[in-house]
Enzyme design. Structure first.
Site, PDB file in Angstrom:
ATOM      1  N   GLU A 194      26.847  57.120  11.110  1.00  0.00           N
ATOM      2  CA  GLU A 194      25.674  57.469  11.913  1.00  0.00           C
ATOM      3  C   GLU A 194      26.059  58.032  13.280  1.00  0.00           C
ATOM      4  O   GLU A 194      25.238  58.674  13.930  1.00  0.00           O
ATOM      5  CB  GLU A 194      24.791  56.238  12.122  1.00  0.00           C
ATOM      6  CG  GLU A 194      24.154  55.702  10.867  1.00  0.00           C
ATOM      7  CD  GLU A 194      23.299  54.503  11.171  1.00  0.00           C
ATOM      8  OE1 GLU A 194      22.072  54.596  10.966  1.00  0.00           O
ATOM      9  OE2 GLU A 194      23.835  53.468  11.619  1.00  0.00           O
ATOM     10  N   ILE A 254      17.656  52.195  17.704  1.00  0.00           N
ATOM     11  CA  ILE A 254      16.394  52.921  17.855  1.00  0.00           C
ATOM     12  C   ILE A 254      15.497  52.224  18.889  1.00  0.00           C
ATOM     13  O   ILE A 254      14.609  52.859  19.447  1.00  0.00           O
ATOM     14  CB  ILE A 254      15.681  53.164  16.510  1.00  0.00           C
ATOM     15  CG1 ILE A 254      15.361  51.868  15.771  1.00  0.00           C
ATOM     16  CG2 ILE A 254      16.484  54.109  15.642  1.00  0.00           C
ATOM     17  CD1 ILE A 254      14.515  52.078  14.499  1.00  0.00           C
ATOM     18  N   GLU A 255      15.766  50.963  19.166  1.00  0.00           N
ATOM     19  CA  GLU A 255      15.048  50.278  20.252  1.00  0.00           C
ATOM     20  C   GLU A 255      15.309  50.971  21.588  1.00  0.00           C
ATOM     21  O   GLU A 255      14.396  51.174  22.390  1.00  0.00           O
ATOM     22  CB  GLU A 255      15.472  48.807  20.337  1.00  0.00           C
ATOM     23  CG  GLU A 255      15.015  47.958  19.168  1.00  0.00           C
ATOM     24  CD  GLU A 255      15.937  47.970  17.954  1.00  0.00           C
ATOM     25  OE1 GLU A 255      15.767  47.094  17.097  1.00  0.00           O
ATOM     26  OE2 GLU A 255      16.828  48.855  17.852  1.00  0.00           O
ATOM     27  N   LYS A 286      13.314  55.701  11.667  1.00  0.00           N
ATOM     28  CA  LYS A 286      14.553  56.226  11.103  1.00  0.00           C
ATOM     29  C   LYS A 286      14.257  56.471   9.630  1.00  0.00           C
ATOM     30  O   LYS A 286      14.027  55.533   8.869  1.00  0.00           O
ATOM     31  CB  LYS A 286      15.700  55.236  11.287  1.00  0.00           C
ATOM     32  CG  LYS A 286      17.029  55.756  10.786  1.00  0.00           C
ATOM     33  CD  LYS A 286      18.137  54.732  10.980  1.00  0.00           C
ATOM     34  CE  LYS A 286      18.700  54.847  12.381  1.00  0.00           C
ATOM     35  NZ  LYS A 286      20.011  54.160  12.492  1.00  0.00           N
ATOM     36  N   TYR A 346       0.463  67.738  26.399  1.00  0.00           N
ATOM     37  CA  TYR A 346       1.119  67.126  25.240  1.00  0.00           C
ATOM     38  C   TYR A 346       2.203  68.021  24.657  1.00  0.00           C
ATOM     39  O   TYR A 346       3.140  67.536  24.042  1.00  0.00           O
ATOM     40  CB  TYR A 346       0.119  66.679  24.177  1.00  0.00           C
ATOM     41  CG  TYR A 346      -0.826  67.726  23.657  1.00  0.00           C
ATOM     42  CD1 TYR A 346      -0.413  68.679  22.737  1.00  0.00           C
ATOM     43  CD2 TYR A 346      -2.150  67.733  24.060  1.00  0.00           C
ATOM     44  CE1 TYR A 346      -1.287  69.630  22.249  1.00  0.00           C
ATOM     45  CE2 TYR A 346      -3.032  68.672  23.573  1.00  0.00           C
ATOM     46  CZ  TYR A 346      -2.600  69.627  22.676  1.00  0.00           C
ATOM     47  OH  TYR A 346      -3.476  70.564  22.187  1.00  0.00           O
TER      48      TYR A 346
END
Length: 116
Positions: free
Chosen positions: A21, A72-73, A98, A53
């Site tokens: 990864e 990912i936190e 993910k 946006y």
């Protein structure tokens, strides 16, 4: 409170703990919910009276694609912080998915959702 929603923003990035990864781009999806008072924009019909946006989406894409985190936190935290730069954003909810997690078996995705 009013909200601006960006749903299923897709981008590839290098985020993860495992050695594979750390070198291979993989797909992520991001949902963003921004709490913003939209009364002025509703009255004036002027982009200057709201949060753009499109600009937020561009910023989030760049974070996912160009930055790299183990968790990912942490990615979600970074995205939320970027969304909160505009003082008109009083709160942000960010979900990072993910799409190809390194988990054995059939699984759709893993995700974290944070509220700041």
């Amino acid at each position: 409170m009013d909200r601006i929603l960006i749903s299923a923003l897709r981008e590839e990035g290098i985020h993860g703990v495992l050695p594979d990864e750390r070198v291979r781009r993989q797909p992520f999806e991001v949902d963003i919910e921004l709490c913003v008072d939209l009364r002025a924009a509703g009255a004036t019909d002027d982009l200057a009276d709201t949060v753009d946006y499109g600009a937020i989406a561009d910023t989030v894409r760049a974070i996912v694609a160009d930055e790299s985190y183990l968790l990912i936190e942490r990615l979600a935290e970074r995205i939320a912080a970027a969304c909160r730069i505009d003082p008109r954003v009083t709160a942000a909810t960010v979900e990072v998915r993910k799409m190809e997690p390194p988990i054995a078996g059939a699984i759709g995705h893993v995700a974290v959702r944070i509220e700041r």
